[in-house]
Design an enzyme around this catalytic site. Sequence first.
Site, PDB file in Angstrom:
ATOM      1  N   ASN A 498       0.819  -1.215   0.000  1.00 39.91           N
ATOM      2  CA  ASN A 498       0.000   0.000   0.000  1.00 39.91           C
ATOM      3  C   ASN A 498       0.852   1.264   0.000  1.00 39.91           C
ATOM      4  O   ASN A 498       1.771   1.395  -0.788  1.00 39.91           O
ATOM      5  CB  ASN A 498      -0.975  -0.041   1.175  1.00 39.91           C
ATOM      6  CG  ASN A 498      -1.884  -1.261   1.106  1.00 39.91           C
ATOM      7  OD1 ASN A 498      -2.264  -1.690   0.019  1.00 39.91           O
ATOM      8  ND2 ASN A 498      -2.220  -1.834   2.241  1.00 39.91           N
ATOM      9  N   GLY A 549       7.627 -20.802   0.251  1.00 39.49           N
ATOM     10  CA  GLY A 549       8.330 -22.057   0.025  1.00 39.49           C
ATOM     11  C   GLY A 549       9.371 -21.976  -1.073  1.00 39.49           C
ATOM     12  O   GLY A 549       9.684 -20.910  -1.604  1.00 39.49           O
TER      13      GLY A 549
END
Length: 617
Positions: A498, A549
């Site tokens: 943002n 991951g």
Amino acid sequence: MGEDGGRRGCGPPRELQKLKQQALEYYRENDVPRRLEELLNATFYLQPADVYGHLANYFSKLAKPPTICKVVGKKVLDGLGLPALQVEIFCTIQNFSKNICSVVMATHFEVHDNTVPELAEAEEAERADAVRTAVQWVNETITQELRGLVPSSQAEVDQVLRTFFENKVQEDKERKELEKSLEDSTVPTLPSLIVPPPPPTPPPSKKKGQKLGMKRSLTEKPIAAPEPVEPVLCGSMAMGAVSLAVAKTSAVLSSNPLYVKIASLKHPQEQPAKLTIPLLMVSLVSCGKSSPGKLNLMKELICIPHPGLSAKQGVEMLMEIQKQINKTIEMPPPPKAEAKKGHNGGKRGQQLITGKMSHLGCLTITYDTIEQPLLLIQGICANLGLELGTNLHLAINCAAHELMDYSKGKYEVVMGTYKNAAEMVDLYVDLINKFPAIIALIDPFRKEDSEQWDSLYNALGSRCYTIAGSASKSISRLLQEGNISTPKSSGLVIKHTNQTTMCDLVEITNLIDSKRRVAVFGSTEGESSDDSLVDLAVGLGVRFIKFGGLSRGERVTKYNRVFTVEEELVQSGTLGLNEELTFSNLNEEDEAAAALAGELPEPPEPIFPTEVVEASA
């Protein structure tokens, strides 16, 4: 051989020498600075092309510094094919416009696997509108506001962006107030149209055998209502993306890596002699609420390699563990054995079914008890000759805000198994006692359960980090209030989303450091392939980085960038060693005393041995 054949190839022709001699005389007559004379003398025996290049480099230093001439916003796609924002910076260099660099910023929205179609469509429209508005802001007002500014003036750029954003917030507020006033003016107020209030509810009838004044023996404290979601102004990501793009532009123009630029912002007085690679938090499996199994609690099971290992050694170790997980999933299930009751009434003997790749870059696996994924990793490490608690440690992203069943006022940790907030504290303490290799719990509660955050911190703060991610407030709100102690935790997960600028990131990490907490720099759920987040984490000097991951391109590109930065720091001799993991269970009085004294309390003993442990047996 001619008259000057012996010099051919190592000096200019006579005509060029004569021209240079005339140039020297001309500049002497016109009072040219001595430095220019020396420059011409230095180039006397250079080839013509070399002379021009040498002079060009010299005069380029005297030219006007590069300034921003245009900022371009574009809609692109992130790693999940969702809309994202790309920002390009153009600078005027020696009267020519040149494209210096670009960055891509993903939206802040969470990724939901099992969402009602109507809600999914609404969020998709909101996401597209956020990117579209950001592109419009960048291409219209922001490019005009930044035109002529020097990219190295990050504070000035961020202040311009902050002022622009505040004006947009005010415009949005006035628009909503106007809409509300128009709605109120159209509501009928005639007495005939006023609906009478409903009759009062009659008191409950007395049941047979019930005595007056008798209360339920088991009365539970009602849960706190969820706090309103912090509003995110549509298009606000333009501020964060442009701020990052300007910082990257400054780094490119100065021929420095981005992490050096960020470190100079973090330490404006004196550049640190050493930079460290934050410890990796690598997600190996996901078995939370979105998985097919009954287990809800464990959104991410995370591994943290030993601090004495390099980033590349740590990832290689975890890659081997991930291979073993894949082999375990592909194995056919054994014959059904007699079921044994496990934690929360689950069955230990139940075999995991299959796995799919999560948007977080790790496998989503079906599990029915809390112990199953932990025992899986424990068994794989034993087979590889690795020891949990020595070679690597574990962390759990609990994502408790996704587990609350508000109709029951409890957390559904396993399908059909509910626990109130107080019982969750006992569950976590029991889990850490059984698996002491777990050194971090991310979002173990909702942000509203402040009492339980306090209890868990007091119970486990000396041996486990309690970290607020989604349970924390936005960076802008934290900076506005100047308080990171609610909920009470060992650290925070911070993200570049943002309207967060580079100056905001520096300020929030300074605040976290001053409160003796740890900072975890994390990526958003819908990530892009931009690897700038690694440079931000290194330059800011955070303790951990969490990028998901070891699969999916948008995740892997960040790990590859970690390797590159590590190699660059080794080659330049500026790689600092990571400190051993320690825990400080500070209360408010300790924090205040340490702040006044300007010094840290004595750190506890490290949980890792001081010697470096090899990654493999």
